[in-house]
Design an enzyme around this catalytic site. Structure first.
Site, PDB file in Angstrom:
ATOM      1  N   CYS A 333       0.671  -0.924  -0.312  1.00  0.00           N
ATOM      2  CA  CYS A 333       0.223  -0.215  -0.046  1.00  0.00           C
ATOM      3  C   CYS A 333       0.473   1.315  -0.545  1.00  0.00           C
ATOM      4  CB  CYS A 333      -0.811  -0.494   1.180  1.00  0.00           C
ATOM      5  SG  CYS A 333      -0.884  -1.006   2.522  1.00  0.00           S
ATOM      6  N   ARG A 362       8.005 -11.433   5.003  1.00  0.00           N
ATOM      7  CA  ARG A 362       7.674 -10.575   6.679  1.00  0.00           C
ATOM      8  C   ARG A 362       8.049 -11.963   7.233  1.00  0.00           C
ATOM      9  NH1 ARG A 362       1.178  -9.449   6.354  1.00  0.00           N
ATOM     10  NH2 ARG A 362       1.418  -8.098   4.857  1.00  0.00           N
ATOM     11  N   GLN A 380       1.019 -11.214  -3.051  1.00  0.00           N
ATOM     12  CA  GLN A 380      -0.996 -10.902  -2.726  1.00  0.00           C
ATOM     13  C   GLN A 380      -0.982 -10.158  -4.218  1.00  0.00           C
ATOM     14  OE1 GLN A 380       0.440  -7.796  -0.376  1.00  0.00           O
ATOM     15  NE2 GLN A 380      -0.736  -8.917   1.777  1.00  0.00           N
ATOM     16  N   ASP A 382      -2.912  -8.260  -5.076  1.00  0.00           N
ATOM     17  CA  ASP A 382      -3.671  -6.583  -3.826  1.00  0.00           C
ATOM     18  C   ASP A 382      -3.709  -5.629  -4.765  1.00  0.00           C
ATOM     19  OD1 ASP A 382      -4.051  -5.147  -1.087  1.00  0.00           O
ATOM     20  OD2 ASP A 382      -1.106  -5.136  -1.327  1.00  0.00           O
ATOM     21  N   HIS A 384      -5.966  -0.695  -5.134  1.00  0.00           N
ATOM     22  CA  HIS A 384      -6.328  -0.259  -3.642  1.00  0.00           C
ATOM     23  C   HIS A 384      -6.576   0.886  -4.412  1.00  0.00           C
ATOM     24  CE1 HIS A 384      -2.848  -1.618  -1.416  1.00  0.00           C
ATOM     25  NE2 HIS A 384      -3.049  -1.569  -0.989  1.00  0.00           N
ATOM     26  N   LYS A 464     -11.954  -3.126   7.894  1.00  0.00           N
ATOM     27  CA  LYS A 464     -12.068  -3.901   7.000  1.00  0.00           C
ATOM     28  C   LYS A 464     -13.216  -5.317   6.891  1.00  0.00           C
ATOM     29  CE  LYS A 464      -8.741  -7.031   9.478  1.00  0.00           C
ATOM     30  NZ  LYS A 464      -7.466  -7.707   9.652  1.00  0.00           N
ATOM     31  N   HIS A 510      -8.283  -0.531   0.689  1.00  0.00           N
ATOM     32  CA  HIS A 510      -7.316  -1.373   0.351  1.00  0.00           C
ATOM     33  C   HIS A 510      -8.231  -2.878  -0.063  1.00  0.00           C
ATOM     34  CE1 HIS A 510      -3.677   0.414   2.879  1.00  0.00           C
ATOM     35  NE2 HIS A 510      -5.220   1.181   3.249  1.00  0.00           N
TER      36      HIS A 510
END
Length: 643
Positions: A333, A362, A380, A382, A384, A464, A510
């Site tokens: 992000c 991670r 991910q 992912d 946005h 979320k 997100h």
């Protein structure tokens, strides 16, 4: 005289104080026999709790979620009592309820074996058969510490010392044994008994590796024998479907010590990975997303400014170069905001939907790593969405619609939804949190989705929505999320020019659907047991010769299918056809194409499915159309989960 109001609105009046069990008995002996506890004015209480004033009461039985939790907590006590009867030198520490069961940690230096679990379970059943009454007592802090020290239960004494000064110290007694606990518990041990002890593990006291290693005994407990049997069957199915086992059998991937928590994808596994990624890319393009790619190593200052370093620094991989400190990207992000910030944006440019198959790292504890389900390096899906406040509802609705369509294509039609609200450790003003939580709740309501609140489990920057999938054996996997964020765009200086020419901060949504490709593929493997629908299968069809005389024809069949975009292989080994059919059936190839002299002569192939169905002989082009139709149905095909 207490008046008891029941859930249906009816009342029962008594001329003297009564317990929860008294009320259940007054309603009927069947209910009394099933009673475990009561919810009194919204608070769970023991069945022995004395009611002296007017209250609202819901009697709790094993049919209730709260009742099942009480059964499991009480069974953890049952197990601890059995352990200390059989192994007097052992010490109890903690024994919480977990999903589908419970565990209890013990200090017992000799250690337990799996054979010991049978002995412990037998003693538990003896105690259950004795139907020992379970009673609650309130002690002073000093009295409790002195008692547990005297009993050489030093861990319990330490727990009591660390409790808040104003917390009531309650213990539960059953027979000669008692334990520190908040409760509530079943009224007697006779209401327990449908349980099984499942496994052993090590655990550090209070999760600190500097402390003593304890031994953890896991178990499961249910309200009745039928539910226990169904759960044990699911466990057996889960073991057969374990993605690590199936991945090895199908030659999909492996892990090794030189790169802990990082996947070595083999050819067949990578075929699945790329198919999933390409499918997602197609869906995103159709939904107006632009795909970007951002650096994997970024100066720590960006993570400090975004707030991630303060919260996640222990999980980040840190490196240095030329006197600068960098973090290996743990999420995408902040980097997406950097792309957004390149250039001036008008409200007419919004919404801007920015997607990335972002490679993230991670530093997960080694003990937490679990195949594809918990890794240190992952990708991910992912994205946005930068939008104005007025666009939040429409963008949330569009995302939810996209998510459900994608899950359906993968064969998941049961989706559980929770709205996770503000956590204790959070950034931003309360008014913004109120606005964000209200917006997401409204989006779910307008979509007609049943949802539950998950208090305190939101991200540190915003609430979320969590989307969880239920697989073919009833397990629930949390995958998708939609997070509404008023905070990070402000922290990272994202702006747009509004209709009145003022500079405003965009809202940032997100969102992820799969979560991570690695974990989602692990879920797919277990959901299908490796028998993927044709569109995901690493090999969609394999051509098998009966003798070497058909080799050239077989290769032409493979070439024809590959040229049409299918994943087809041949097996021309000098083996009996029955052997080859069995082997590729075990490899879960959807279609087995057998070629003998007759097929060569007629220009056909004999088509079998991995389930053993004989589709007969057909021309290659006819089969190609059949396979194309199967692939086009994606996860909606019938018999898609054959083993």
């Amino acid at each position: 005289m207490p008046a008891i109001t029941l859930p249906d609105g009816s009342q029962r009046n008594f001329d003297h104080p009564v317990t929860v069990m008294d009320v259940a008995t007054d309603i009927g002996p069947g209910l009394a026999k099933a009673t475990l506890a009561g919810e009194v004015d919204g608070v769970l209480r023991d069945a022995s709790h004395l009611i002296e004033n007017d209250v609202k009461l819901r009697v709790i039985t094993g049919k209730d979620a709260e009742g099942l939790e009480i059964i499991r907590h009480s069974t953890a006590h049952l197990m601890a009592m059995a352990v200390e009867r059989l192994y007097p030198e052992s010490q109890c520490t903690i024994g919480p309820v977990i999903e589908d069961g419970f565990f209890y940690d013990f200090s017992y230096p000799p250690g337990f074996s799996m054979e010991d679990l049978d002995r412990i379970a037998a003693e538990m059943r003896r105690i259950a058969n004795d139907a020992l009454p379970v009673t609650r007592e309130v002690w002073s802090r000093g009295e409790a510490i002195q008692y547990f020290k005297q009993e050489k239960e030093f861990y319990k004494a330490e727990i009591i010392r660390d409790l808040p000064e104003d917390e009531e110290i309650s213990v539960y007694r059953q027979g000669e044994w008692l334990d520190l606990c908040r409760g509530p518990h079943a009224p007697d041990t006779g209401r327990l008994g449908e349980f099984k002890l499942t496994k052993l593990a090590g655990a550090y006291w209070r999760g600190n590796s500097d402390n003593e290693m304890l031994q953890r005994i896991y178990g499961t407990a249910w309200a009745n024998k039928k539910d226990l049997g169904e759960y044990l069957h699911r466990l057996e199915e889960a073991e057969k479907r374990d993605h690590r086992r199936v991945g090895k059998q199908l030659d999909l991937f492996h892990f090794q010590e030189e790169a802990p928590g990082m996947v070595f994808w083999h050819d067949k596994g990578w075929r699945i990975y790329t198919e999933v990624a390409n499918y997602m890319r197609t869906q995103l393009r159709r939904s107006g997303y632009q795909e970007v790619n951002t650096p994997e190593v970024v100066d720590i200052k960006l993570w400090e400014k975004s707030g991630h370093a303060e919260k996640f620094i222990k999980e980040m991989f840190i490196t240095e170069s030329e006197n600068r400190t960098y973090a290996v990207k743990p999420m995408n992000c902040p980097c997406h905001v950097q792309i957004y910030n390149q250039g001036l944006h008008s409200y007419r440019d919004l919404p801007m939907r920015m997607a990335e198959f972002g490679s993230c790292h991670r530093n997960e504890p080694s003990g937490a790593l679990h195949g594809l389900m918990r890794v240190r390096a992952f990708t991910q899906d992912d994205a946005h969405i930068f939008c104005t406040p007025d666009q939040v509802q429409a963008e949330s609705a569009a995302f939810i619609q996209l998510l459900y369509r994608i899950y359906s294509d993968f064969g998941f039609n049961q989706v559980l939804v929770k709205l996770s609200t503000r956590p204790q450790n959070r950034m931003g003003e309360e008014a913004l949190w109120d606005k964000a939580e209200s917006a997401l709740a409204q989006a779910l309501d307008e979509a007609g989705i049943d949802w539950k609140e998950n208090p305190g489990e939101g991200a540190f920057y915003g609430p979320k929505i969590e989307f969880s999938l239920k697989d073919t054996i009833g397990r629930v996997w949390q995958c998708g999320t939609l997070q509404l964020d008023f905070n990070m765009p402000h922290r990272l200086d994202a702006t747009y020019i509004d209709e009145d020419s003022s500079r405003q901060t965009p809202v940032m949504l997100h969102r992820a659907i799969l979560g991570s490709l690695e974990r989602f593929i692990g879920i797919l493997i277990e959901n299908y047991g490796g028998a993927f629908p044709a569109w995901l299968a690493p090999v969609q069809a394999v051509v098998l010769n009966i003798s070497e005389k058909q080799d050239d024809y077989c290769e032409k069949v493979v070439e024809t299918l590959v040229n049409q975009g299918f994943r087809a292989d041949s097996d021309l080994r000098n083996e009996k056809i029955g052997f080859k059919i069995r082997q590729h059936t075990l490899h879960k190839v959807p279609y087995l194409l057998v070629v003998g002299d007759r097929e060569v002569e007629n220009g056909t192939i004999a088509v079998r499915t991995r389930s053993g169905e004989d589709l007969g002989s057909m021309p290659v082009d006819q089969f190609a159309q059949h396979l194309a139709d199967d692939v086009g149905r994606r996860g909606h095909t019938e018999n898609q989960q054959e083993d």
